[in-house]
Motif scaffolding. Structure first.
Motif, PDB file in Angstrom:
ATOM      1  N   ASP A  33       0.815  -1.221   0.000  1.00  0.00           N
ATOM      2  CA  ASP A  33       0.000   0.000   0.000  1.00  0.00           C
ATOM      3  C   ASP A  33       0.843   1.264   0.000  1.00  0.00           C
ATOM      4  N   VAL A  34       2.067   1.182   0.539  1.00  0.00           N
ATOM      5  CA  VAL A  34       2.903   2.368   0.695  1.00  0.00           C
ATOM      6  C   VAL A  34       4.363   1.935   0.792  1.00  0.00           C
ATOM      7  N   ILE A  35       5.258   2.807   0.329  1.00  0.00           N
ATOM      8  CA  ILE A  35       6.691   2.548   0.416  1.00  0.00           C
ATOM      9  C   ILE A  35       7.311   3.508   1.424  1.00  0.00           C
ATOM     10  N   ASP A  36       8.089   2.940   2.320  1.00  0.00           N
ATOM     11  CA  ASP A  36       8.767   3.687   3.376  1.00  0.00           C
ATOM     12  C   ASP A  36      10.274   3.558   3.132  1.00  0.00           C
ATOM     13  N   ALA A  68      12.596   4.170  -4.266  1.00  0.00           N
ATOM     14  CA  ALA A  68      11.207   4.251  -3.808  1.00  0.00           C
ATOM     15  C   ALA A  68      10.354   5.083  -4.756  1.00  0.00           C
ATOM     16  N   ALA A  69      10.904   6.208  -5.208  1.00  0.00           N
ATOM     17  CA  ALA A  69      10.144   7.068  -6.117  1.00  0.00           C
ATOM     18  C   ALA A  69       9.804   6.335  -7.415  1.00  0.00           C
ATOM     19  N   ALA A  70      10.772   5.595  -7.956  1.00  0.00           N
ATOM     20  CA  ALA A  70      10.531   4.852  -9.197  1.00  0.00           C
ATOM     21  C   ALA A  70       9.506   3.744  -8.982  1.00  0.00           C
ATOM     22  N   LEU A  71       9.625   3.004  -7.893  1.00  0.00           N
ATOM     23  CA  LEU A  71       8.671   1.934  -7.613  1.00  0.00           C
ATOM     24  C   LEU A  71       7.283   2.481  -7.355  1.00  0.00           C
ATOM     25  N   GLY A  72       7.214   3.622  -6.668  1.00  0.00           N
ATOM     26  CA  GLY A  72       5.919   4.229  -6.405  1.00  0.00           C
ATOM     27  C   GLY A  72       5.180   4.545  -7.693  1.00  0.00           C
ATOM     28  N   ARG A  73       5.922   5.074  -8.670  1.00  0.00           N
ATOM     29  CA  ARG A  73       5.300   5.370  -9.967  1.00  0.00           C
ATOM     30  C   ARG A  73       4.839   4.083 -10.643  1.00  0.00           C
ATOM     31  N   GLU A  74       5.683   3.061 -10.603  1.00  0.00           N
ATOM     32  CA  GLU A  74       5.354   1.805 -11.285  1.00  0.00           C
ATOM     33  C   GLU A  74       4.164   1.096 -10.646  1.00  0.00           C
ATOM     34  N   LEU A  75       4.099   1.113  -9.321  1.00  0.00           N
ATOM     35  CA  LEU A  75       3.064   0.378  -8.601  1.00  0.00           C
ATOM     36  C   LEU A  75       1.829   1.214  -8.308  1.00  0.00           C
ATOM     37  N   GLY A  76       1.931   2.520  -8.516  1.00  0.00           N
ATOM     38  CA  GLY A  76       0.802   3.401  -8.251  1.00  0.00           C
ATOM     39  C   GLY A  76       0.477   3.548  -6.787  1.00  0.00           C
ATOM     40  N   ILE A  77       1.518   3.569  -5.938  1.00  0.00           N
ATOM     41  CA  ILE A  77       1.310   3.707  -4.494  1.00  0.00           C
ATOM     42  C   ILE A  77       2.152   4.858  -3.964  1.00  0.00           C
TER      43      ILE A  77
END
Length: 386
Positions: free
Chosen positions: A108-111, A122-131
């Protein structure tokens, strides 16, 4: 249930039990929250062969790719670090490793617990996963990586892309904003201290156990130039009868040993090496003063640990120093030079504040408050995303 992916390139393992112990403690607190399901990805950076044969990296081969560490799942994918590149490619390599490690999992969220290289990943994964993504700044991740030519842009872009940011002190929040990252994204998130373990003790027997009879000054931190141990050595060399113990290990050991020998104070200034974190409370509680002449800090955990032990501190005006030393009973904030440190230490030895008055300054830094604030922050980012 909040499904949290914690990214931490600074996290202990069997070969480095003292590495990132404060990140570990924060993570354990969050993992214990009844509304959290947490997975840690702690990438292990290794250079290309044949540099992996160097003793520094050879031990890494024994670190499992996946394990349960103190009750939480920790994935430890390897990623390649290229010497001589200033860290330029660290985040890209770590991103590939993290993608492989978490394939098929949902969060649900990246810390991200450190701004570099964890933040850009984290920023790249957040974009890819939409979280949503949170990144925490602790010190060198901003003061070094945020200004180094090879990585400054990556740090800034990650901060701009993140949904929320954490800083260990108000001064660190200002340092983040100075990079061109929106200040309104930043929330101060103080460290914690285990007040049951770090507590005042009877100093006389504690000193005797260390082979010390008179005034005792300690310093805790890696033996690197940034920590300023050379300043403290020169300061204590001026104080007749005072003993100095510097707990830590690092590249500057040889230079510090030579400095001690030149000053002729080897009988009362010692470098005992790295001290396991579990043994630090006894060491700190034995001391009359804790002195650390750092060139930069976010908010050093040892500052708060010393106060919790009733040991006043002498530190430099860096990072969150004014947020910790808020009255003379906590210690002194002085210039980063031997004369100022010697005078401040001498003052505290001559008129020591009561241990409980010193400890009172640490009582607001609890791990419970740290966990509650971190959970509220992460849950808030998820809620804001709808």
């Amino acid at each position: 249930m909040l499904r949290v992916l914690t990214l931490s390139s600074v996290f202990p393992d069997a070969t480095r039990p003292n590495f990132g112990v404060f990140v570990e403690r924060q993570t354990l607190g969050l993992a214990a929250h009844p509304e959290v399901a947490l997975t840690v990805v702690a990438g292990v950076g290794v250079p290309p062969w044949p540099l992996t044969r160097h003793p520094r990296y050879r031990a890494f081969s024994s670190i499992p790719a996946r394990e349960t560490w103190k009750g939480i799942e920790v994935l430890r994918p390897r990623f390649t670090t290229l010497p001589g590149t200033g860290g330029r490619f660290h985040a890209a390599a770590l991103l590939r490793a993290v993608r492989r490690a978490i394939r098929g999992r949902t969060f649900d969220v990246i810390d991200a617990s450190f701004f570099f290289p964890d933040g850009p990943v984290a920023a790249a994964l957040g974009r890819e996963l939409g979280i949503p993504v949170s990144i925490k700044a602790r010190g060198a991740d901003i003061h070094h990586w945020g200004h180094a030519a090879a990585t400054a842009r990556q740090v800034r872009d990650a901060g701009v892309a993140a949904d929320g940011l954490l800083a260990v002190s108000r001064a660190m929040a200002d340092d983040i904003a100075a990079l061109g990252i929106p200040a309104e994204k930043v929330r101060v998130h103080h460290t914690g201290v285990d007040l049951a373990r770090f507590a005042p003790a009877d100093r006389a027997p504690a000193k005797a156990a260390l082979g010390v009879a008179g005034p005792l000054v300690i310093s805790v931190g890696a033996l690197i130039p940034r920590k300023g141990h050379d300043v403290v050595i020169d300061a204590v060399a001026r104080l007749d009868g005072a003993t100095l113990l510097i707990a830590g290990e690092g590249e500057a050991r040889g230079a510090l040993e030579a400095q001690i020998a030149r000053a002729g104070v080897g009988d009362r200034i010692r470098l005992p090496g790295a001290v396991p974190h579990a043994q630090l409370p006894a060491l700190i509680a034995a001391a009359d003063v804790m002195a650390l002449a750092s060139a930069s800090e976010g908010l050093a955990n040892v500052w708060v640990e010393a106060l919790a032990c009733g040991t006043p501190i002498v530190i430099t005006p860096v990072g969150g120093a004014p947020e910790v030393v808020t009255a003379p009973s906590a210690g002194r904030v002085v210039a980063r030079e031997a004369g100022a440190f010697a005078a401040a230490i001498a003052e505290l030895l001559a008129a020591p504040p009561p241990a409980e008055a010193v400890r009172a300054h640490a009582l607001r830094f609890t791990w419970e408050a740290n966990t509650d604030a971190l959970y509220a922050h992460l849950a808030g980012l998820v809620q804001a995303r709808g």
